[in-house]
Design a protein around this motif. Sequence first.
Motif, PDB file in Angstrom:
ATOM      1  N   VAL A 200      -0.307   4.645  55.461  1.00  0.00           N
ATOM      2  CA  VAL A 200      -0.968   5.341  56.567  1.00  0.00           C
ATOM      3  C   VAL A 200      -1.295   6.748  56.079  1.00  0.00           C
ATOM      4  N   LEU A 201      -2.585   7.054  55.949  1.00  0.00           N
ATOM      5  CA  LEU A 201      -3.026   8.356  55.452  1.00  0.00           C
ATOM      6  C   LEU A 201      -3.595   9.175  56.610  1.00  0.00           C
ATOM      7  N   ILE A 202      -2.962  10.297  56.896  1.00  0.00           N
ATOM      8  CA  ILE A 202      -3.448  11.213  57.936  1.00  0.00           C
ATOM      9  C   ILE A 202      -3.993  12.449  57.240  1.00  0.00           C
ATOM     10  N   ASP A 203      -5.302  12.534  57.117  1.00  0.00           N
ATOM     11  CA  ASP A 203      -5.939  13.678  56.475  1.00  0.00           C
ATOM     12  C   ASP A 203      -6.022  14.832  57.462  1.00  0.00           C
ATOM     13  N   GLU A 204      -5.830  16.056  56.964  1.00  0.00           N
ATOM     14  CA  GLU A 204      -5.835  17.243  57.834  1.00  0.00           C
ATOM     15  C   GLU A 204      -4.876  17.036  59.008  1.00  0.00           C
ATOM     16  N   VAL A 205      -3.636  16.785  58.647  1.00  0.00           N
ATOM     17  CA  VAL A 205      -2.630  16.385  59.640  1.00  0.00           C
ATOM     18  C   VAL A 205      -2.392  17.475  60.682  1.00  0.00           C
ATOM     19  N   GLU A 206      -2.725  18.731  60.363  1.00  0.00           N
ATOM     20  CA  GLU A 206      -2.518  19.798  61.337  1.00  0.00           C
ATOM     21  C   GLU A 206      -3.330  19.572  62.616  1.00  0.00           C
ATOM     22  N   SER A 207      -4.389  18.752  62.513  1.00  0.00           N
ATOM     23  CA  SER A 207      -5.182  18.447  63.713  1.00  0.00           C
ATOM     24  C   SER A 207      -4.381  17.661  64.736  1.00  0.00           C
ATOM     25  N   LEU A 208      -3.447  16.828  64.252  1.00  0.00           N
ATOM     26  CA  LEU A 208      -2.644  16.001  65.164  1.00  0.00           C
ATOM     27  C   LEU A 208      -1.243  16.540  65.388  1.00  0.00           C
ATOM     28  N   THR A 209      -0.807  17.478  64.561  1.00  0.00           N
ATOM     29  CA  THR A 209       0.577  17.951  64.653  1.00  0.00           C
ATOM     30  C   THR A 209       0.629  19.473  64.742  1.00  0.00           C
ATOM     31  N   ALA A 210      -0.286  20.065  65.494  1.00  0.00           N
ATOM     32  CA  ALA A 210      -0.290  21.518  65.656  1.00  0.00           C
ATOM     33  C   ALA A 210       1.035  21.980  66.256  1.00  0.00           C
ATOM     34  N   ALA A 211       1.514  23.112  65.774  1.00  0.00           N
ATOM     35  CA  ALA A 211       2.820  23.618  66.219  1.00  0.00           C
ATOM     36  C   ALA A 211       2.839  23.795  67.728  1.00  0.00           C
ATOM     37  N   ARG A 212       3.802  23.139  68.383  1.00  0.00           N
ATOM     38  CA  ARG A 212       3.886  23.214  69.840  1.00  0.00           C
ATOM     39  C   ARG A 212       4.275  24.613  70.316  1.00  0.00           C
ATOM     40  N   SER A 213       4.926  25.386  69.446  1.00  0.00           N
ATOM     41  CA  SER A 213       5.315  26.748  69.818  1.00  0.00           C
ATOM     42  C   SER A 213       4.106  27.649  70.015  1.00  0.00           C
ATOM     43  N   ALA A 214       2.935  27.215  69.522  1.00  0.00           N
ATOM     44  CA  ALA A 214       1.733  28.039  69.649  1.00  0.00           C
ATOM     45  C   ALA A 214       1.118  27.933  71.035  1.00  0.00           C
ATOM     46  N   PHE A 215       1.531  26.944  71.815  1.00  0.00           N
ATOM     47  CA  PHE A 215       0.945  26.766  73.143  1.00  0.00           C
ATOM     48  C   PHE A 215       1.827  27.438  74.206  1.00  0.00           C
ATOM     49  N   PRO A 242      10.494  -1.159  55.703  1.00  0.00           N
ATOM     50  CA  PRO A 242      10.514  -0.881  54.264  1.00  0.00           C
ATOM     51  C   PRO A 242       9.143  -0.974  53.592  1.00  0.00           C
ATOM     52  N   ASN A 243       8.157  -1.553  54.271  1.00  0.00           N
ATOM     53  CA  ASN A 243       6.850  -1.782  53.646  1.00  0.00           C
ATOM     54  C   ASN A 243       5.779  -0.815  54.137  1.00  0.00           C
ATOM     55  N   VAL A 244       6.189   0.362  54.613  1.00  0.00           N
ATOM     56  CA  VAL A 244       5.206   1.344  55.079  1.00  0.00           C
ATOM     57  C   VAL A 244       5.466   2.695  54.423  1.00  0.00           C
ATOM     58  N   VAL A 245       4.372   3.350  53.997  1.00  0.00           N
ATOM     59  CA  VAL A 245       4.432   4.694  53.414  1.00  0.00           C
ATOM     60  C   VAL A 245       3.446   5.568  54.178  1.00  0.00           C
ATOM     61  N   ILE A 246       3.911   6.708  54.673  1.00  0.00           N
ATOM     62  CA  ILE A 246       3.054   7.630  55.426  1.00  0.00           C
ATOM     63  C   ILE A 246       2.690   8.799  54.520  1.00  0.00           C
ATOM     64  N   LEU A 247       1.398   9.035  54.354  1.00  0.00           N
ATOM     65  CA  LEU A 247       0.884  10.114  53.502  1.00  0.00           C
ATOM     66  C   LEU A 247       0.064  11.065  54.364  1.00  0.00           C
ATOM     67  N   THR A 248       0.213  12.356  54.143  1.00  0.00           N
ATOM     68  CA  THR A 248      -0.567  13.329  54.911  1.00  0.00           C
ATOM     69  C   THR A 248      -1.070  14.430  53.990  1.00  0.00           C
TER      70      THR A 248
END
Length: 383
Positions: A200-215, A242-248
């Motif tokens: 699972v490749l999440i490119d520009e992961v900051e788009s989905l995981t923006a710091a909640r402390s900023a809101f 065991p058969n999944v790798v997450i890349l960001t």
Amino acid sequence: MEDAAGDLKQALPNVCDGIQIHVEVHQKSSSVAKKEDIRMSVLKLLNRHNIVFGDYKWTEFDDPFLNNNVQSVAIVDTELKLKERQPIDLSTSSLSLHIFHLNEEGPTSENLEEENEDITAAHHWVLPAGPPGTGKTSLCKALAQKLTIRLSYRYRYGQLIEINSHSLFSKWFSESGKLVTKMFQKIQELVDDRDALVFVLIDEVESLTAARSAFKAGTEPSDAIRVVNAVLTQIDQIKRYPNVVILTTSNITEKIDMAFVDRTDIKQYIGPPSTAAIFRIYLSCLEELMKCQIIYPRQQLLTLRELEMIGFIENNVSRLSLVLKEISRKSEGLGGRVLRKLPFLAHALYIQSPSVTMTTFLQALSLAVDKQFEEKKNLADCV
């Protein structure tokens, strides 16, 4: 032939043996030959050429069977095994052969329905599926390729899901978290297939995981906070398999929520390509240009490892490779996308003929590098 190999080994007293060597064999898409038959023919090839100087790749073969069924045979990752730059004796090394086909169908789209609208939320590849590039995203794809090939004894194929982060933000308030959940439900279906190694490749992961402390706090959480919570929940669910790798990937890591950062096992900074990496990029481009006879006649170019073996001494064989090394050195600071385009720009700007010699092309490439830095400086001065 065996006597000649023995003489070569005696002439190279520091030959390294007894190590594990990985050999990647790219079987042609049209080939239906059995893997065991290919394996035997490749072993014969390696027996005839059992002294190598680091990573090496064959694309042409004397054996008709290999010519008909194999695209390439590559000795890879030797730099990870060797601390010193010595030749390798394949006859006394442990050889791991990885025979694979490339999937040539290209990616499919994973669409999610929202309010009678189809949203392209991800792209889906069956691996292995083609050559990697040089950027952060391409490195992630290359890692997925490599692991799919290396773990082919355990998983029959790989699946790569590249999530389109921006598409998961809905124009309808509060719907984005639901879209993230829908996307991961589709991924869960792939993970349930234990014959598949899923990336699972999440490119520009900051788009989905923006710091909640900023809101700012409010009576209702913002849509962005819902998305972060949904991503964290879904990742926690699938990472147990065991058969999944997450890349960001990310360009602005300080914007990522710390709860997501804490979940990562490996954090790797990827800077601009080094001189050695630039040399390899240019070398692969020049090989393609020679194959297409844009650069003609074909010239032998040495790898950096081979140049090191001869102490970077200039002679008729090494001269052009040393010129390319110098061009690579002065290209430091340029990104991977620019480096890939520079050979094309060199031909377009400075060469007026359909075919050119290697010497002339390298002169044009050097000029193209100079022009690139000049343009960067002019742009910086305008800011």
